[in-house]
Design a protein around this motif. Structure first.
Motif, PDB file in Angstrom:
ATOM      1  N   GLU A  13       0.839  -1.186   0.000  1.00  0.00           N
ATOM      2  CA  GLU A  13       0.000   0.000   0.000  1.00  0.00           C
ATOM      3  C   GLU A  13       0.882   1.247   0.000  1.00  0.00           C
ATOM      4  O   GLU A  13       2.034   1.209   0.432  1.00  0.00           O
ATOM      5  CB  GLU A  13      -0.889   0.023   1.246  1.00  0.00           C
ATOM      6  CG  GLU A  13      -2.020  -0.975   1.247  1.00  0.00           C
ATOM      7  CD  GLU A  13      -2.961  -0.712   2.414  1.00  0.00           C
ATOM      8  OE1 GLU A  13      -4.048  -0.162   2.151  1.00  0.00           O
ATOM      9  OE2 GLU A  13      -2.599  -1.034   3.557  1.00  0.00           O
ATOM     10  N   LEU A 129       2.233  -0.428  -6.267  1.00  0.00           N
ATOM     11  CA  LEU A 129       1.260   0.002  -5.274  1.00  0.00           C
ATOM     12  C   LEU A 129      -0.049  -0.759  -5.441  1.00  0.00           C
ATOM     13  O   LEU A 129      -0.495  -1.012  -6.567  1.00  0.00           O
ATOM     14  CB  LEU A 129       0.990   1.503  -5.406  1.00  0.00           C
ATOM     15  CG  LEU A 129       2.165   2.439  -5.109  1.00  0.00           C
ATOM     16  CD1 LEU A 129       1.721   3.888  -5.224  1.00  0.00           C
ATOM     17  CD2 LEU A 129       2.752   2.162  -3.727  1.00  0.00           C
ATOM     18  N   SER A 131      -4.221  -1.212  -3.821  1.00  0.00           N
ATOM     19  CA  SER A 131      -5.311  -0.609  -3.051  1.00  0.00           C
ATOM     20  C   SER A 131      -6.151  -1.726  -2.457  1.00  0.00           C
ATOM     21  O   SER A 131      -6.559  -2.647  -3.171  1.00  0.00           O
ATOM     22  CB  SER A 131      -6.177   0.284  -3.946  1.00  0.00           C
ATOM     23  OG  SER A 131      -5.423   1.354  -4.471  1.00  0.00           O
ATOM     24  N   LEU A 132      -6.404  -1.644  -1.149  1.00  0.00           N
ATOM     25  CA  LEU A 132      -7.202  -2.658  -0.466  1.00  0.00           C
ATOM     26  C   LEU A 132      -8.533  -2.046  -0.036  1.00  0.00           C
ATOM     27  O   LEU A 132      -8.651  -0.825   0.143  1.00  0.00           O
ATOM     28  CB  LEU A 132      -6.437  -3.202   0.742  1.00  0.00           C
ATOM     29  CG  LEU A 132      -5.087  -3.859   0.400  1.00  0.00           C
ATOM     30  CD1 LEU A 132      -4.366  -4.288   1.663  1.00  0.00           C
ATOM     31  CD2 LEU A 132      -5.277  -5.059  -0.532  1.00  0.00           C
ATOM     32  N   ARG A 138      -6.221  -4.941   5.107  1.00  0.00           N
ATOM     33  CA  ARG A 138      -5.032  -4.151   5.458  1.00  0.00           C
ATOM     34  C   ARG A 138      -4.246  -4.796   6.597  1.00  0.00           C
ATOM     35  O   ARG A 138      -3.018  -4.752   6.612  1.00  0.00           O
ATOM     36  CB  ARG A 138      -5.438  -2.724   5.832  1.00  0.00           C
ATOM     37  CG  ARG A 138      -6.019  -1.942   4.650  1.00  0.00           C
ATOM     38  CD  ARG A 138      -6.274  -0.487   4.994  1.00  0.00           C
ATOM     39  NE  ARG A 138      -6.898   0.190   3.861  1.00  0.00           N
ATOM     40  CZ  ARG A 138      -8.202   0.343   3.707  1.00  0.00           C
ATOM     41  NH1 ARG A 138      -9.033  -0.118   4.640  1.00  0.00           N
ATOM     42  NH2 ARG A 138      -8.694   0.956   2.647  1.00  0.00           N
ATOM     43  N   CYS A 141      -2.376  -7.651   5.092  1.00  0.00           N
ATOM     44  CA  CYS A 141      -1.279  -7.102   4.294  1.00  0.00           C
ATOM     45  C   CYS A 141      -0.150  -6.628   5.193  1.00  0.00           C
ATOM     46  O   CYS A 141       1.029  -6.832   4.887  1.00  0.00           O
ATOM     47  CB  CYS A 141      -1.796  -5.957   3.424  1.00  0.00           C
ATOM     48  SG  CYS A 141      -0.554  -5.225   2.340  1.00  0.00           S
ATOM     49  N   SER A 206       1.044  -7.276  -7.798  1.00  0.00           N
ATOM     50  CA  SER A 206      -0.052  -6.902  -6.906  1.00  0.00           C
ATOM     51  C   SER A 206      -1.139  -7.962  -6.884  1.00  0.00           C
ATOM     52  O   SER A 206      -1.759  -8.204  -5.848  1.00  0.00           O
ATOM     53  CB  SER A 206      -0.640  -5.554  -7.328  1.00  0.00           C
ATOM     54  OG  SER A 206      -1.168  -5.616  -8.630  1.00  0.00           O
ATOM     55  N   ARG A 210      -2.683  -9.814  -3.582  1.00  0.00           N
ATOM     56  CA  ARG A 210      -4.117  -9.877  -3.267  1.00  0.00           C
ATOM     57  C   ARG A 210      -4.573 -11.320  -3.069  1.00  0.00           C
ATOM     58  O   ARG A 210      -5.374 -11.618  -2.179  1.00  0.00           O
ATOM     59  CB  ARG A 210      -4.923  -9.219  -4.391  1.00  0.00           C
ATOM     60  CG  ARG A 210      -4.807  -7.696  -4.415  1.00  0.00           C
ATOM     61  CD  ARG A 210      -5.834  -7.101  -5.355  1.00  0.00           C
ATOM     62  NE  ARG A 210      -5.668  -5.663  -5.458  1.00  0.00           N
ATOM     63  CZ  ARG A 210      -4.901  -5.059  -6.353  1.00  0.00           C
ATOM     64  NH1 ARG A 210      -4.223  -5.800  -7.223  1.00  0.00           N
ATOM     65  NH2 ARG A 210      -4.810  -3.744  -6.388  1.00  0.00           N
TER      66      ARG A 210
END
Length: 219
Positions: A13, A129, A131-132, A138, A141, A206, A210
């Motif tokens: 992030e 980068l 995005s969650l 988070r 992560c 990424s 995920r």
């Protein structure tokens, strides 16, 4: 002379970016620094010890060690901050970039010319980068990035211990060709930090992160 190249990939992030890069670069500089040299004569010297500081990350479950030098810390924070700001300016949810920590030595040329800078070790970090969508993602992560940093730093220290090449200890007249002597409390090998950006991404790194997060949450 061919430089030794090392490449790592991270997917984090935006709020984790600074801590991720700083933990890796501070680790490298801790191993690529000495205490200050004090020369008695041209080829004889003593070396001060290097102080150490433990750093607890705020956005990652991770603690790392850095040299106890506020000036060196400020140098890294400035360079990494510039990379972060440039990466954020891409305005893409999956922006990527690479930042390199390059160690080099100077080779004298003819007296009218500047010394030639010859890299001998280059560490490149590819950053993507992500995005969650939720606090639970988070948190996972936060844990997974910490685990991955532990693995990467172990790989780094193993590579450093192989000692493929390192400049020989210089005499007094040659010290500025090998070490950065501008820091009052530590003496790193000469280094520079460079970065490059790509404001679009294929998402391979990424997507893997995920999937790892979702697999963990499904257990």
């Amino acid at each position: 002379m061919n430089a030794t190249n090392h490449i790592f990939e991270v997917s984090v992030e935006a709020r984790q970016l600074d801590e991720t890069i700083l933990s890796l670069f501070h680790t490298l500089l801790f191993h690529r620094s000495t205490g200050k040299f004090h020369y008695q004569r041209e080829g004889t010297y003593s070396i001060d010890t290097v102080g150490i500081v433990d750093v607890d990350c705020e956005h990652i479950d991770f603690t790392y060690v850095r040299c106890n030098s506020e000036l060196l810390m400020g140098t890294l924070q400035h360079e990494v901050g510039s990379f972060r700001d440039a990466l954020k300016s891409c305005q893409s949810p999956q922006a990527t970039g690479q930042i390199c920590l390059e160690f080099y030595q100077k080779k004298k040329t003819r007296w009218l010319f500047q010394p030639e800078c010859i890299p001998w070790e280059i560490w490149t970090i590819y950053v993507e980068l992500i995005s969650l969508n939720s606090d639970s993602e988070r948190q996972v992560c936060r844990e997974k990035v910490g685990e991955q940093l532990s693995e990467k730093i172990l790989s780094m220290t193993e590579a450093i211990n192989r000692l493929e090449y390192i400049p020989k200890m210089p005499t007094l007249s040659e010290i500025d060709n090998v070490f950065d002597t501008n820091y009052p409390d530590v003496q790193p090998y000469l280094f520079k930090i460079k970065y490059d950006l790509q404001c679009t991404s294929n998402g391979s790194v990424s997507n893997a992160m995920r999937m790892l997060i979702r697999d963990t949450m499904s257990l």
